[in-house]
Design a protein around this motif. Structure first.
Motif, PDB file in Angstrom:
ATOM      1  N   ARG A  37       0.820  -1.219   0.000  1.00 36.97           N
ATOM      2  CA  ARG A  37       0.000   0.000   0.000  1.00 36.97           C
ATOM      3  C   ARG A  37       0.856   1.272   0.000  1.00 36.97           C
ATOM      4  O   ARG A  37       0.425   2.336   0.447  1.00 36.97           O
ATOM      5  CB  ARG A  37      -0.982   0.005   1.177  1.00 36.97           C
ATOM      6  CG  ARG A  37      -1.861  -1.239   1.200  1.00 36.97           C
ATOM      7  CD  ARG A  37      -3.206  -1.037   1.799  1.00 36.97           C
ATOM      8  NE  ARG A  37      -3.980  -2.284   1.702  1.00 36.97           N
ATOM      9  CZ  ARG A  37      -5.267  -2.402   1.951  1.00 36.97           C
ATOM     10  NH1 ARG A  37      -5.949  -1.330   2.326  1.00 36.97           N
ATOM     11  NH2 ARG A  37      -5.887  -3.555   1.848  1.00 36.97           N
TER      12      ARG A  37
ATOM     13  N   LYS B 134      -3.648   3.688  -1.804  1.00 39.12           N
ATOM     14  CA  LYS B 134      -4.809   3.573  -0.927  1.00 39.12           C
ATOM     15  C   LYS B 134      -6.099   3.622  -1.738  1.00 39.12           C
ATOM     16  O   LYS B 134      -7.043   2.854  -1.484  1.00 39.12           O
ATOM     17  CB  LYS B 134      -4.785   4.702   0.103  1.00 39.12           C
ATOM     18  CG  LYS B 134      -5.979   4.742   1.059  1.00 39.12           C
ATOM     19  CD  LYS B 134      -5.774   5.845   2.097  1.00 39.12           C
ATOM     20  CE  LYS B 134      -6.956   5.912   3.065  1.00 39.12           C
ATOM     21  NZ  LYS B 134      -8.162   6.472   2.422  1.00 39.12           N
ATOM     22  N   GLU B 135      -6.154   4.520  -2.733  1.00 37.83           N
ATOM     23  CA  GLU B 135      -7.353   4.642  -3.562  1.00 37.83           C
ATOM     24  C   GLU B 135      -7.640   3.340  -4.302  1.00 37.83           C
ATOM     25  O   GLU B 135      -8.789   2.869  -4.345  1.00 37.83           O
ATOM     26  CB  GLU B 135      -7.172   5.798  -4.556  1.00 37.83           C
ATOM     27  CG  GLU B 135      -8.399   6.082  -5.397  1.00 37.83           C
ATOM     28  CD  GLU B 135      -8.218   7.270  -6.330  1.00 37.83           C
ATOM     29  OE1 GLU B 135      -9.069   7.457  -7.214  1.00 37.83           O
ATOM     30  OE2 GLU B 135      -7.219   8.016  -6.173  1.00 37.83           O
TER      31      GLU B 135
ATOM     32  N   GLU C 110      -8.648   0.482  -1.833  1.00 38.08           N
ATOM     33  CA  GLU C 110     -10.029   0.602  -1.364  1.00 38.08           C
ATOM     34  C   GLU C 110     -11.016   0.072  -2.406  1.00 38.08           C
ATOM     35  O   GLU C 110     -12.003  -0.581  -2.065  1.00 38.08           O
ATOM     36  CB  GLU C 110     -10.344   2.063  -1.036  1.00 38.08           C
ATOM     37  CG  GLU C 110      -9.709   2.545   0.261  1.00 38.08           C
ATOM     38  CD  GLU C 110      -9.961   4.024   0.525  1.00 38.08           C
ATOM     39  OE1 GLU C 110     -10.439   4.724  -0.416  1.00 38.08           O
ATOM     40  OE2 GLU C 110      -9.674   4.488   1.643  1.00 38.08           O
ATOM     41  N   ARG C 111     -10.732   0.321  -3.672  1.00 39.71           N
ATOM     42  CA  ARG C 111     -11.591  -0.214  -4.724  1.00 39.71           C
ATOM     43  C   ARG C 111     -11.422  -1.731  -4.841  1.00 39.71           C
ATOM     44  O   ARG C 111     -12.382  -2.454  -5.123  1.00 39.71           O
ATOM     45  CB  ARG C 111     -11.294   0.478  -6.059  1.00 39.71           C
ATOM     46  CG  ARG C 111     -11.681   1.957  -6.061  1.00 39.71           C
ATOM     47  CD  ARG C 111     -11.472   2.593  -7.423  1.00 39.71           C
ATOM     48  NE  ARG C 111     -12.423   2.103  -8.419  1.00 39.71           N
ATOM     49  CZ  ARG C 111     -13.636   2.616  -8.603  1.00 39.71           C
ATOM     50  NH1 ARG C 111     -14.063   3.628  -7.874  1.00 39.71           N
ATOM     51  NH2 ARG C 111     -14.433   2.117  -9.538  1.00 39.71           N
TER      52      ARG C 111
ATOM     53  N   GLU D 160     -10.806  -3.709  -2.304  1.00 40.79           N
ATOM     54  CA  GLU D 160     -11.602  -4.225  -1.190  1.00 40.79           C
ATOM     55  C   GLU D 160     -13.089  -4.215  -1.537  1.00 40.79           C
ATOM     56  O   GLU D 160     -13.821  -5.160  -1.217  1.00 40.79           O
ATOM     57  CB  GLU D 160     -11.367  -3.378   0.065  1.00 40.79           C
ATOM     58  CG  GLU D 160      -9.935  -3.334   0.552  1.00 40.79           C
ATOM     59  CD  GLU D 160      -9.578  -4.511   1.439  1.00 40.79           C
ATOM     60  OE1 GLU D 160     -10.426  -5.411   1.588  1.00 40.79           O
ATOM     61  OE2 GLU D 160      -8.456  -4.530   1.964  1.00 40.79           O
TER      62      GLU D 160
END
Length: 551
Positions: A449, A481-482, A485-486, A488
């Motif tokens: 990450r 991180k962006e 998050e997608r 996930e």
């Protein structure tokens, strides 16, 4: 490639179409190898040896209007470049149209596929309008699945400001598919090698790269499938590096001007007729999502205005050499994308995320996974399910790796075509509001990450050894991180099948189970979920073909 369509909304043509034909070609090549009378050395079409001018990217981009907007910002961030991730299909289409409209001096276009469907034709119209303004337009396309293309897009080469080259061309330019099959079978060693790069550069100041080709399925405009993918908008010094990659391919001997390959040269009359057909198509789509005036704003306008600022970060532009797989000598060279991703993965300490629509780890990939797991690195892999994939032939090769991956402790997720929870925490959505089936098309790797790779490379044998690939490796916790998050959001049970090991089967090997969530309730399957017998039989039959190296 540019695929023609007889309908207003065509079926999508993706990497899988090329994979299918390549594998059919390879099977024929194996059958014909013993009786081939051609020499073992691959030969380019005669037109590839004709003289053609070399050209390079714009030398003084800072003097353009776009340069005067971007260069002051770049000077404030010396030595690094600015980035923005775009995920919405509609926004990614609009970004391309904005870039074409902003072009003042040069526009460089490099794609594996440009389809002649609704959005593809609008994009081509944007390129033609740029050329009409005096912009030099260079278009470089791969030549796979090009049947029917020359008669249409070839008309563009009659424009004095447009040059169109095709990479690693076939000799046969006619409309008969079986003729190309025969040519491939007799010249497989060269023709299996394809250019998979995706790049758009305007005035050597702004670039767009990622996993998308140009066509309805990539821009949420298809009624058949909606591909989830990423584009990366780039400003700053990295743009010069990406332009350098374009120049390397453009001036390579494998990039042949289309007019050198065809018997009937394009004429002004043909160009005028094509221009008129594009105008008529635009008129039919007027008033819709894809023809909104550019004055209404868009992702590029938001970035240039500062409404959505760039994320400045250290990064590497990575691209394979045009000579990656020298078919004529059999030697391998220039696999820079593969090597750099593997090197970054070996430095991972805690977590490695892989999203790849076509997943065939091969021996090298499994060794990489084994090394990561031996160091207790969490490895999470996202790919398409048999239900969502547009490439059953690739799924057939992937199938045998699922149990070994799970046995080694890898977490494996397969995307469903219907997303139960498409919203992303923190804002945004994984797909448009349409009911069109979803499929993964993004090729991204996230390292602890902290670093992230966005580009064209699938985690499969074809991308490793046969296709040229292009991408960007960024040191940016914010962008990592962006994307994480997608990842996930897609991997959650409401949107994907979470694979696990079941009891031993009849052959003494572990079976698979698929856990998911349907209508808010947990569900478990012990056979391939929601797949009809015909599709399952097709995949089982394809497993017997000795073609994994082509996938």
């Amino acid at each position: 490639m540019l695929k023609s369509s007889c309908r207003g909304r065509s079926s999508p043509v993706s990497d899988s179409v090329s994979r299918f034909y390549i594998c059919i070609y390879v099977a024929l090549a194996i059958a014909l190898a013993a009786c081939s009378v051609l020499p073992t050395e691959s030969t380019l079409p005669l037109g590839a040896y004709a003289a053609r001018p070399e050209s390079v990217a714009l030398a003084n981009p800072e003097e353009t209007k776009l340069g005067k907007q971007i260069e002051p910002r770049a000077r404030e961030h010396a030595g690094i470049s600015g980035f923005r991730l775009i995920s919405s299909g509609v926004a990614c289409f609009r970004a391309r149209m904005e870039m074409a409209a902003l072009a003042e001096k040069t526009l460089d276009v490099q794609y594996f596929a440009i389809q002649s469907d609704d959005t593809g034709r609008l994009f081509i119209e944007g390129l033609l309008e740029a050329a009409d303004r005096g912009v030099r337009v260079r278009i470089l396309l791969d030549d796979s699945n090009a049947v029917g293309r020359d008669a249409e897009i070839g008309a563009l080469t009659a424009h004095p400001n447009i040059e169109l080259r095709v990479f690693n061309p076939f000799s046969y330019r006619g409309p008969l598919e079986f003729m190309r099959v025969a040519e491939f079978a007799l010249n497989e060693k060269r023709l299996t090698y394809r250019m998979h790069n995706k790049l758009l550069v305007v005035d050597n100041e702004l670039a767009l790269t990622g996993g998308r080709n140009v066509g309805d399925a990539y821009f949420a405009a298809s009624q058949t499938v909606e591909f989830g993918d990423y584009d990366l908008l780039i400003a700053g010094p990295m743009v010069r590096q990406l332009s350098g990659s374009f120049d390397a391919f453009w001036n390579n001997k494998l990039a042949t001007p289309l007019q050198n390959l065809v018997v009937f040269k394009p004429t002004k009359e043909r160009l005028d007729a094509y221009r008129e057909s594009l105008r008529n198509h635009h008129a039919k789509m007027d008033g819709g999502t894809y023809t909104r005036p550019l004055s209404d704003g868009g992702p590029v306008a938001n970035i240039l205005s500062g409404k959505r600022p760039l994320i400045w970060a250290r990064a590497e532009a990575i691209y394979d050499s045009p000579e990656k797989a020298k078919a004529e000598s059999g030697e391998q060279a220039g696999k820079l994308v593969r090597e750099r991703i593997e090197r970054a993965a070996k430095d991972v300490r805690s977590e490695f995320l892989v999203a790849s629509p076509y997943l065939v780890p091969g021996d090298d990939g499994m060794r990489l996974f084994a090394d990561l797991r031996s160091r207790n690195v969490r490895v999470r892999v996202l790919t398409n399910s048999l239900q969502s994939t547009d490439a059953p032939i690739t799924f057939a090769a992937y199938d045998r790796y699922r149990v070994p991956m799970l046995q080694s402790g890898i977490e494996l997720f397969e995307v469903r075509p219907q997303l139960g929870e498409p919203n992303v925490p923190g804002g945004g959505s994984l797909k448009s509001s349409s009911t069109t089936p979803f499929a993964l098309h993004a090729k991204v790797f996230v390292f602890d990450r902290k670093q992230v790779f966005v580009g064209s490379m699938n985690f499969d044998e074809r991308s490793r050894n046969l296709n040229t690939e292009l991408g960007v490796l960024l040191e940016s916790p914010e962008l990592a991180k962006e994307i994480a998050e997608r990842f996930e959001a897609v991997a959650q049970p409401a949107n994907s099948y979470v694979l696990g090991l079941g009891p031993q089967g009849a052959m003494g090997k572990p079976t698979l189970i698929w856990r998911t969530e349907e209508n808010g309730a947990a569900a478990t399957y012990d056979t391939e979920p929601r797949v009809d017998a015909v599709r399952r039989f097709k995949v089982d039959a394809l497993k017997f073909l000795p073609i994994e190296s082509q996938l």
